[in-house]
Design a protein around this motif. Structure first.
Motif, short mmCIF file in Angstrom:
data_model
loop_
_atom_site.label_atom_id
_atom_site.label_comp_id
_atom_site.label_asym_id
_atom_site.label_seq_id
_atom_site.Cartn_x
_atom_site.Cartn_y
_atom_site.Cartn_z
N THR A 111 0.97 -1.22 0.04
CA THR A 111 0.00 0.11 0.00
C THR A 111 0.91 1.23 -0.07
OG1 THR A 111 -0.08 -0.27 2.53
CG2 THR A 111 -1.99 -1.14 1.19
N ARG A 114 1.14 3.13 -3.30
CA ARG A 114 0.27 2.05 -4.13
C ARG A 114 1.17 0.92 -4.60
NH1 ARG A 114 -1.46 6.89 -6.77
NH2 ARG A 114 -3.52 7.65 -5.82
N ILE A 148 -8.05 -6.50 7.78
CA ILE A 148 -7.46 -5.71 6.67
C ILE A 148 -6.51 -6.25 5.91
CG2 ILE A 148 -6.85 -3.35 6.21
CD1 ILE A 148 -9.78 -3.44 7.07
N GLY A 149 -6.38 -6.25 4.56
CA GLY A 149 -4.92 -6.46 3.89
C GLY A 149 -5.46 -6.29 2.34
N ILE B 72 -6.08 8.16 7.38
CA ILE B 72 -6.27 6.89 7.85
C ILE B 72 -7.20 6.95 9.12
CG2 ILE B 72 -4.33 7.11 9.33
CD1 ILE B 72 -5.05 4.05 7.63
N PHE B 107 -9.97 2.86 -1.52
CA PHE B 107 -8.90 2.20 -0.63
C PHE B 107 -9.58 1.19 0.33
CE2 PHE B 107 -6.00 2.44 3.16
CZ PHE B 107 -5.03 1.54 2.36
N SER B 110 -10.73 -1.83 -1.01
CA SER B 110 -9.75 -2.53 -1.59
C SER B 110 -9.01 -3.48 -0.43
CB SER B 110 -8.78 -1.90 -2.72
OG SER B 110 -7.97 -0.83 -1.99
N THR B 111 -9.14 -3.21 0.68
CA THR B 111 -8.34 -3.70 1.70
C THR B 111 -9.35 -4.25 2.84
OG1 THR B 111 -8.30 -1.42 2.86
CG2 THR B 111 -6.42 -1.88 1.56
N TYR B 112 -10.66 -3.95 2.68
CA TYR B 112 -11.45 -4.72 3.58
C TYR B 112 -11.35 -6.15 3.38
CZ TYR B 112 -15.49 -5.70 6.68
OH TYR B 112 -16.38 -6.45 7.37
N GLY B 115 -10.28 -7.17 0.22
CA GLY B 115 -10.87 -6.83 -0.98
C GLY B 115 -12.40 -7.15 -1.11
N LYS B 136 -6.89 4.07 -9.22
CA LYS B 136 -5.79 4.56 -8.21
C LYS B 136 -6.79 4.95 -7.05
CE LYS B 136 -2.04 6.87 -10.60
NZ LYS B 136 -1.27 8.21 -10.58
N THR B 137 -6.47 4.30 -5.86
CA THR B 137 -7.21 4.47 -4.63
C THR B 137 -6.14 5.35 -3.84
OG1 THR B 137 -6.62 2.46 -3.30
CG2 THR B 137 -8.50 2.35 -5.09
N GLY B 138 -6.55 5.96 -2.65
CA GLY B 138 -5.40 6.31 -1.77
C GLY B 138 -6.17 7.25 -0.87
N ASN B 146 -2.19 11.20 -1.08
CA ASN B 146 -2.14 9.75 -1.71
C ASN B 146 -0.93 8.88 -1.58
OD1 ASN B 146 -4.75 10.75 -2.95
ND2 ASN B 146 -3.40 11.95 -4.49
N ILE B 148 -0.44 6.72 0.51
CA ILE B 148 -0.92 5.23 0.91
C ILE B 148 -1.95 4.97 -0.37
CG2 ILE B 148 -1.74 3.60 2.55
CD1 ILE B 148 1.19 4.53 2.95
N GLY B 149 -1.96 3.70 -0.85
CA GLY B 149 -3.08 3.33 -1.54
C GLY B 149 -3.02 2.00 -2.36
N THR B 150 -3.88 1.75 -3.43
CA THR B 150 -3.64 0.63 -3.82
C THR B 150 -4.06 0.87 -5.37
OG1 THR B 150 -5.94 -0.01 -3.65
CG2 THR B 150 -4.31 -1.01 -2.01
N PHE B 151 -3.71 -0.13 -6.36
CA PHE B 151 -4.41 0.08 -7.66
C PHE B 151 -5.43 -1.01 -7.86
CE2 PHE B 151 0.18 1.91 -9.16
CZ PHE B 151 -0.47 2.83 -10.01
#
Ligand SMILES: NC(=O)c1ccc[n+]([C@@H]2O[C@H](COP(=O)([O-])OP(=O)(O)OC[C@H]3O[C@@H](n4cnc5c(N)ncnc54)[C@H](O)[C@@H]3O)[C@@H](O)[C@H]2O)c1
Ligand SMILES: NC(=O)c1ccc[n+]([C@@H]2O[C@H](COP(=O)([O-])OP(=O)(O)OC[C@H]3O[C@@H](n4cnc5c(N)ncnc54)[C@H](O)[C@@H]3O)[C@@H](O)[C@H]2O)c1
Ligand SMILES: [Zn+2]
Ligand SMILES: [Zn+2]
Lengths: 352, 352
Positions: A111, A114, A148-149, B72, B107, B110-112, B115, B136-138, B146, B148-151
């Motif tokens: 994370t 990204r 969370i993960g 956060i 975000f 995608s992490t809960y 995902g 893009k999430t963040g 941004n 911290i985040g994920t694609f």
């Protein structure tokens, strides 16, 4: 021992420290970070330091040991250290430790900006045979494990069973539970071999065999739509007991001790529901009772365990879902178990 | 207006509310959650409520409005609400709001439980033409945007420009900056058309055209290895100014206002370094100065802006990297800019 090829990444078993160093060199990373806990920085890091120093340009990040570190606060701490160290997208995170370090290091790296690259050098038996393989990263929130993960693969895994020399016996037993599980769900011959082996320090060959089994399953079903659920054997009940113990008295149960209880209970359910023979149930129960300490809990917590299970990510629609066995070496997924059945299974364990 | 096909998900432009309802029904979700902020729950949610109520089994999660929520702590708050609501893996999160809601909702989802599905119904111009498209999430940490985040791709995006009716003019201008950027980097004809349009409420056709342009870029390069960097035009400097303003005086600059400044500065660099003609630089500067308020900052903060830029994820190895233009409609990626060049660009803006 042969390198295992997983989903686009290798799992090394020989000269693993040298392989790690070579990997970092090849990767042309702008810099790298080594994540440890207070124990692995004492017992494991010194075995690498000389070689790491030849590479230069790295920093250490140490967290407290134990499951209590696998939470969002420590995760924020690691993110902030990466920010302070000005870690860029071409940075690498090396997770040196047990499942707590590989799970939360993996989540942190997946994370940060990204996603930056990370590799695992697992130093507990549990993390070698289980946590470091399969791409699940995670942290606990509100005492709920791994709630969370992400699913993110490491770029490589470096397994060196020499790290196990300093591991307390209880931690060996913790990993062993997953190895026994691999036998029970997938490979009766392996289960039999394990039962007859010296299990105070499992050989590299046995560790390798577990990783082959787990890897085969996760490669076929990376996001747990079907056969990966086989790995949940013992975990529906085991996780609930582990979560309860974590809230009630931290450190009273390891992950493996909890799922050993879970496997006894779920073998009972398997006998009731999916055709596991009475002799097999007895054999499983006797084996775990021989290897693992008994854990006392009272009927008063059954309801609480049940409500923890309902919150588990494996369960849907307010129903509790278990992976059971149809025989030793054969799993059976998606068995809905009622509250009564689950309570009976607790009774079975407590009576044992 | 035609539905746009993105990376495995559709972006609807017509009957979007009905499409959302139909999507949820088709998806056989165990339940769903609608994430709003205090403004979208007043201005946008009522337009959906009757139809949502026909579906049943949903809950609302509301957060405060504004970038200060994209952190956060709010994210943990949403995770905990999902836990309390016993959201399982077959749950859906519907993000109803601007870029803050789509970024942090994406975000969070995608992490809960590693995902769950999410969809966006973007309600600001910025989120319609930019934030909701591209995966893009963040969230922000320590005031770094941004970081911290994920694609992770949404399962669908539902765009309804009628939501823009209640949007304050300043928020329209914020999204407009990205539309102008799309023209500047990719499509000179679109830039010219935009300049001549009534920009107080951009038409659905203009919004659609921007999404087509952005979508084409992100489909070709989802993880920003090369051409996706074109979208960073104006953002290296713009993000630094936005971050500085966020720390110093929240709400003094919208994202679009900040990157409008960034585009003026970076057009100056483009003229210096990558062949943008003097007339083009003037045309760009005049257009932004006509549409956007001037923002005063002093030479005293140049060093601070520079050090913010060094922490930006776009920058590596202690070097600042800009996407510039070689002409209107043509971008040029990976230009290293020195501190002196950047300071000159700030001077150019302030002198304007
Ligand atoms: N991601 C997955 O697929 C997966 C699978 C199984 C378990 N897990 C997770 O793994 C975690 C448990 O892993 P664990 O049992 O390795 O826990 P751990 O990381 O807490 O390690 C156990 C203890 O051993 C210490 N230690 C580690 N290596 C050592 C060494 N070589 N010598 C001496 N001491 C050492 C640690 O400091 C710690 O005190 C749980 O959080 C569990 O959820 C994840
Ligand atoms: N993921 C991406 O690719 C991407 C791209 C660009 C921007 N972003 C992010 O988007 C964010 C900015 O987005 P934004 O400008 O939409 O911010 P925002 O979500 O804060 O919305 C701006 C304001 O408008 C209000 N609002 C939203 N819809 C409304 C409506 N229909 N009527 C009245 N008021 C309404 C909001 O409550 C808020 O007060 C930033 O955090 C930025 O980083 C992300
Ligand atoms: Zn386990
Ligand atoms: Zn932008």
């Amino acid at each position: 021992m042969q390198t295992i090829q997983s989903d686009n990444y290798p799992i090394f078993f020989e000269n693993s420290i040298d392989e790690l160093i070579a990997f970092i060199e090849r990767g042309k990373y702008s810099r790298f970070f080594v994540l440890t806990d207070e124990h692995t920085s004492v017992h494991c890091l010194p075995k690498l330091t000389d070689k790491l120093n030849t590479l230069g340009n790295y920093d250490l990040i140490e967290i407290n040991a134990g499951e209590e570190s696998k939470n969002i606060d420590f995760c924020i701490g690691v993110w902030k250290m990466l920010i302070d160290f000005e870690a860029d997208r071409k940075s690498l995170l090396v997770n040196l430790g047990g499942g707590v370090i590989t799970d939360m290091g993996g989540f942190t790296a997946s994370t940060y900006k990204r996603g930056i690259d990370f590799v695992h050098m697992p130093t507990t038996l549990l993390s070698q045979v289980d946590a470091s393989v399969g791409g699940k990263t995670g942290i606990d929130v509100d005492g709920i494990k791994n709630i969370i993960g992400t699913f993110t693969q490491p770029k490589a895994v470096f397994i060196d069973t020499a790290f196990l020399d300093t591991l307390p016996p209880r931690q060996i037993l913790s990993g062993l539970a997953e190895m026994l599980k691999h036998g029970l769900i997938l490979d009766a011959a392996y289960w039999n071999e394990l039962k007859q082996s010296d299990l105070t320090k499992p050989s590299t060959a046995l560790v390798h065999r577990s990783v082959v089994l787990k890897n085969k399953v996760v490669m076929e079903d990376p996001t747990e739509k079907n056969i990966r659920k086989s790995l949940n054997f013992g975990h529906t009940i085991g996780h609930a007991i582990e979560t309860w113990a974590l809230n009630d008295k931290p450190d009273s149960l390891t992950h493996g001790e909890a799922i050993a209880i879970g496997m006894i209970c779920e073998s009972y359910l398997a006998h009731k529901k999916t055709g596991l023979k009475a002799e097999e149930l007895e054999e499983i129960t006797a084996t775990f009772n021989r290897l693992y300490p008994r854990f006392g809990f009272s009927r008063d917590i059954y309801e609480e365990l049940y409500s923890i299970m309902l919150k588990d990510k494996k369960n849907m629609d307010g129903k509790v879902n278990c992976t059971l066995l149809s025989a030793i070496g054969k799993f059976n997924i998606d068995n809905i178990c009622t509250k009564e059945e689950l309570f009976e299974a607790f009774d079975y364990y407590l009576a044992g």
